[in-house]
Design a protein around this motif. Structure first.
Motif, PDB file in Angstrom:
ATOM      1  N   HIS A  23       0.845  -1.194   0.000  1.00 56.07           N
ATOM      2  CA  HIS A  23       0.000   0.000   0.000  1.00 56.07           C
ATOM      3  C   HIS A  23       0.885   1.250   0.000  1.00 56.07           C
ATOM      4  O   HIS A  23       1.786   1.372   0.837  1.00 56.07           O
ATOM      5  CB  HIS A  23      -0.896   0.016   1.236  1.00 56.07           C
ATOM      6  N   CYS A  24       0.623   2.173  -0.919  1.00 56.37           N
ATOM      7  CA  CYS A  24       1.425   3.399  -1.049  1.00 56.37           C
ATOM      8  C   CYS A  24       0.508   4.618  -0.980  1.00 56.37           C
ATOM      9  O   CYS A  24      -0.488   4.692  -1.718  1.00 56.37           O
ATOM     10  CB  CYS A  24       2.177   3.421  -2.380  1.00 56.37           C
ATOM     11  N   VAL A  25       0.826   5.577  -0.118  1.00 58.64           N
ATOM     12  CA  VAL A  25       0.018   6.774   0.064  1.00 58.64           C
ATOM     13  C   VAL A  25       0.808   7.997  -0.399  1.00 58.64           C
ATOM     14  O   VAL A  25       1.918   8.251   0.086  1.00 58.64           O
ATOM     15  CB  VAL A  25      -0.394   6.953   1.535  1.00 58.64           C
ATOM     16  N   LEU A  26       0.233   8.734  -1.346  1.00 64.63           N
ATOM     17  CA  LEU A  26       0.858   9.961  -1.850  1.00 64.63           C
ATOM     18  C   LEU A  26       0.219  11.148  -1.142  1.00 64.63           C
ATOM     19  O   LEU A  26      -0.891  11.568  -1.481  1.00 64.63           O
ATOM     20  CB  LEU A  26       0.674  10.067  -3.371  1.00 64.63           C
ATOM     21  N   ASP A  27       0.909  11.679  -0.141  1.00 66.81           N
ATOM     22  CA  ASP A  27       0.383  12.790   0.642  1.00 66.81           C
ATOM     23  C   ASP A  27       1.571  13.576   1.199  1.00 66.81           C
ATOM     24  O   ASP A  27       2.307  13.072   2.045  1.00 66.81           O
ATOM     25  CB  ASP A  27      -0.486  12.267   1.793  1.00 66.81           C
ATOM     26  N   PRO A  28       1.806  14.816   0.735  1.00 67.31           N
ATOM     27  CA  PRO A  28       2.977  15.574   1.182  1.00 67.31           C
ATOM     28  C   PRO A  28       2.950  15.932   2.664  1.00 67.31           C
ATOM     29  O   PRO A  28       3.984  16.295   3.226  1.00 67.31           O
ATOM     30  CB  PRO A  28       2.949  16.828   0.302  1.00 67.31           C
ATOM     31  N   ARG A  29       1.795  15.832   3.325  1.00 67.04           N
ATOM     32  CA  ARG A  29       1.764  16.041   4.771  1.00 67.04           C
ATOM     33  C   ARG A  29       2.336  14.842   5.503  1.00 67.04           C
ATOM     34  O   ARG A  29       2.949  14.971   6.565  1.00 67.04           O
ATOM     35  CB  ARG A  29       0.330  16.294   5.236  1.00 67.04           C
ATOM     36  N   LEU A  30       2.141  13.692   4.927  1.00 69.07           N
ATOM     37  CA  LEU A  30       2.618  12.443   5.516  1.00 69.07           C
ATOM     38  C   LEU A  30       4.046  12.137   5.100  1.00 69.07           C
ATOM     39  O   LEU A  30       4.869  11.711   5.924  1.00 69.07           O
ATOM     40  CB  LEU A  30       1.696  11.297   5.080  1.00 69.07           C
ATOM     41  N   ALA A  31       4.343  12.348   3.834  1.00 68.97           N
ATOM     42  CA  ALA A  31       5.647  11.982   3.273  1.00 68.97           C
ATOM     43  C   ALA A  31       6.055  13.052   2.271  1.00 68.97           C
ATOM     44  O   ALA A  31       5.860  12.876   1.067  1.00 68.97           O
ATOM     45  CB  ALA A  31       5.563  10.618   2.612  1.00 68.97           C
ATOM     46  N   PRO A  32       6.594  14.174   2.737  1.00 69.83           N
ATOM     47  CA  PRO A  32       6.928  15.294   1.843  1.00 69.83           C
ATOM     48  C   PRO A  32       8.042  14.949   0.856  1.00 69.83           C
ATOM     49  O   PRO A  32       9.200  14.813   1.221  1.00 69.83           O
ATOM     50  CB  PRO A  32       7.373  16.393   2.817  1.00 69.83           C
ATOM     51  N   GLY A  33       7.642  14.798  -0.397  1.00 63.68           N
ATOM     52  CA  GLY A  33       8.599  14.448  -1.440  1.00 63.68           C
ATOM     53  C   GLY A  33       8.738  12.967  -1.667  1.00 63.68           C
ATOM     54  O   GLY A  33       9.551  12.531  -2.487  1.00 63.68           O
ATOM     55  N   GLY A  71      10.701  11.301   3.629  1.00 62.42           N
ATOM     56  CA  GLY A  71      10.572  12.568   2.937  1.00 62.42           C
ATOM     57  C   GLY A  71      11.722  13.485   3.290  1.00 62.42           C
ATOM     58  O   GLY A  71      12.686  13.080   3.950  1.00 62.42           O
ATOM     59  N   TYR A  72      11.613  14.730   2.857  1.00 58.61           N
ATOM     60  CA  TYR A  72      12.641  15.724   3.166  1.00 58.61           C
ATOM     61  C   TYR A  72      12.476  16.186   4.607  1.00 58.61           C
ATOM     62  O   TYR A  72      11.405  16.638   5.002  1.00 58.61           O
ATOM     63  CB  TYR A  72      12.536  16.891   2.194  1.00 58.61           C
ATOM     64  N   SER A  73      13.530  16.053   5.373  1.00 54.18           N
ATOM     65  CA  SER A  73      13.425  16.248   6.823  1.00 54.18           C
ATOM     66  C   SER A  73      12.899  17.631   7.191  1.00 54.18           C
ATOM     67  O   SER A  73      12.116  17.764   8.135  1.00 54.18           O
ATOM     68  CB  SER A  73      14.790  16.021   7.483  1.00 54.18           C
ATOM     69  N   ARG A  74      13.290  18.659   6.451  1.00 56.54           N
ATOM     70  CA  ARG A  74      12.892  20.021   6.797  1.00 56.54           C
ATOM     71  C   ARG A  74      11.397  20.259   6.581  1.00 56.54           C
ATOM     72  O   ARG A  74      10.844  21.255   7.055  1.00 56.54           O
ATOM     73  CB  ARG A  74      13.700  21.027   5.983  1.00 56.54           C
ATOM     74  N   ARG A  75      10.722  19.366   5.850  1.00 55.68           N
ATOM     75  CA  ARG A  75       9.302  19.559   5.550  1.00 55.68           C
ATOM     76  C   ARG A  75       8.377  18.822   6.517  1.00 55.68           C
ATOM     77  O   ARG A  75       7.162  19.014   6.460  1.00 55.68           O
ATOM     78  CB  ARG A  75       8.994  19.105   4.125  1.00 55.68           C
ATOM     79  N   PHE A  76       8.898  17.966   7.356  1.00 59.00           N
ATOM     80  CA  PHE A  76       8.054  17.279   8.323  1.00 59.00           C
ATOM     81  C   PHE A  76       7.670  18.260   9.432  1.00 59.00           C
ATOM     82  O   PHE A  76       8.529  18.731  10.185  1.00 59.00           O
ATOM     83  CB  PHE A  76       8.782  16.083   8.934  1.00 59.00           C
ATOM     84  N   ARG A  77       6.398  18.526   9.558  1.00 62.36           N
ATOM     85  CA  ARG A  77       5.955  19.504  10.552  1.00 62.36           C
ATOM     86  C   ARG A  77       6.094  18.962  11.974  1.00 62.36           C
ATOM     87  O   ARG A  77       6.422  19.702  12.897  1.00 62.36           O
ATOM     88  CB  ARG A  77       4.504  19.897  10.281  1.00 62.36           C
TER      89      ARG A  77
END
Length: 387
Positions: free
Chosen positions: A185-195, A213-219
């Motif tokens: 299962h693959c989820v495309l969501d920049p809030r979950l996995a930015p990039g 994802g890109y570390s600086r984008r993880f809230r």
């Protein structure tokens, strides 16, 4: 003072593969790893693709059930796109056990394995390591950097180093019941996995839940984001989300493609240290094994002939061209910074063109190139026995 033909720094699949091939060819090899137990501190999900399973003799009992089904989700997790292959496409390995098996294979071939030993640095054939017996100098004709995405060996050899990195985290749960149809299962969501993507792999034995994802984008940080995702991740039964008895993994993932300078007259890089990871899918096990074969050919040639220039054939510039298309797709994926963009892009996946493109990426036959086969190097290049 220790003397050896080859010092291999790092006892992951890449380092153990090189060590085994070179030892089988009669060269003296010392492998060091800072871990005292290779079954701990696992970083990779352990997904083996069909080409690897076809070409390498991996122990079947250390591989999970075959996966043919991939389910792709938009940010809403609603109305996913399901792709099913007619072939077995993926199997997830028990990586700790595979590392241990690889270490046994290397030792059987004649390599010396030193665990709990750190690489301190060095140059010009002299390297300092620190292990249970204290600091020791090792004289090695060549050094192989299999020491991960932030390789110290690369620094000492004056080679390229990874600068384009994702950070990933994963939880591995025991599954309470087998599943009828194992799925990826693959989820495309920049809030979950930015990039990148969030993923759940449930093969009926274990469930791997992760994000990168890109570390600086993880809230909320990668670990906090993963905890939120695990609570609602698709493909995972509620009974299998228990925080008890969970294995936690994580680490940097190089996605800038194969580095250009991966060899010098004194040694070379393999695996993550060389950037041998798909820029798009972040899959690294297949390219790591194939690049290790290539490295073994180059080092074997240099040792037999006494010509250090033989390592020039281990050329990242030429091999990097194989990553061009996926580097372009990596750049495009990195631009998806809002859920609405992801949802719009996901709409393309619902078209015949989008589904065909996704199938080509997920079920394609392409892999990292095999090493060149010449009369002198073919025995090393053709040996496909696994760990």
């Amino acid at each position: 003072m220790r003397h050896t033909d080859v010092l291999v720094v790092g006892a992951g699949l890449a380092g153990l593969r090189v060590a085994t091939l070179l030892a089988e060819n009669g060269h003296s090899v010392v492998v060091i790893d800072r871990r005292r137990d290779l079954t701990t501190s696992i970083r990779t999900t352990g997904i083996f693709v069909r080409r690897t399973l076809d070409d390498y003799d991996l122990p079947d009992h250390l591989l999970g059930p075959a996966i043919r089904r991939v389910v792709l989700y938009p940010p809403s997790l609603q109305d996913p796109v399901e792709l099913v292959s007619e072939r077995d496409e993926y199997r997830v390995g028990e990586m700790g056990a595979l590392y241990a098996a690889g270490a046994r294979a290397a030792a059987k071939a004649g390599a010396e394995l030193r665990l709990g030993t750190r690489y301190l640095g060095g140059s010009n054939g002299r390297y300092e390591v620190s292990g249970p017996e204290g600091s020791v100098a090792v004289n090695a004709r060549f050094v192989v950097g299999a020491d991960g995405a932030r390789s110290r060996v690369a620094r000492d050899l004056g080679l390229d180093r990874n600068t384009h990195l994702l950070v990933g985290a994963e939880d591995v749960f025991n599954v309470s019941e087998p599943v009828d149809s194992p799925a990826f299962h693959c989820v495309l969501d920049p809030r979950l996995a930015p990039g990148y993507i969030g993923w759940v792999i449930n093969d009926g034995k274990h469930a791997h839940v992760g994000t990168a994802g890109y570390s600086r984008r993880f809230r909320g940080g990668v670990r906090g984001t993963l905890d939120e995702f695990a609570a609602r991740a698709p493909g995972l039964a509620e009974a299998d989300r228990s925080p008890a008895d969970v294995e936690r993994r994580g680490g940097p993932i190089p996605v800038g493609g194969l580095l250009r300078r991966i060899s010098s007259p004194d040694g070379l890089l393999v695996g993550d240290a060389a950037g041998a990871v798909s820029p798009l899918t972040a899959g690294g096990l297949d390219p790591c094994l194939r690049l290790s074969d290539y490295a073994a050919v180059a080092v074997d040639e240099a040792l037999r002939t006494g010509q250090r220039n033989a390592l020039r054939e281990y050329d990242g510039v030429a091999l990097r061209r194989k990553f061009t298309g996926r580097l372009m797709m990596r750049h495009a994926l990195a631009q998806v910074k809002h859920p609405t963009m992801a949802s719009a892009g996901f709409g393309v996946l619902r078209t015949p063109f989008g589904r065909a493109a996704a199938r080509k990426v997920l079920f394609g036959d392409r892999s990292f190139p095999d090493p060149p086969e010449t009369q002198s190097t073919a025995p090393v290049a053709q040996r496909r026995t696994g760990v």
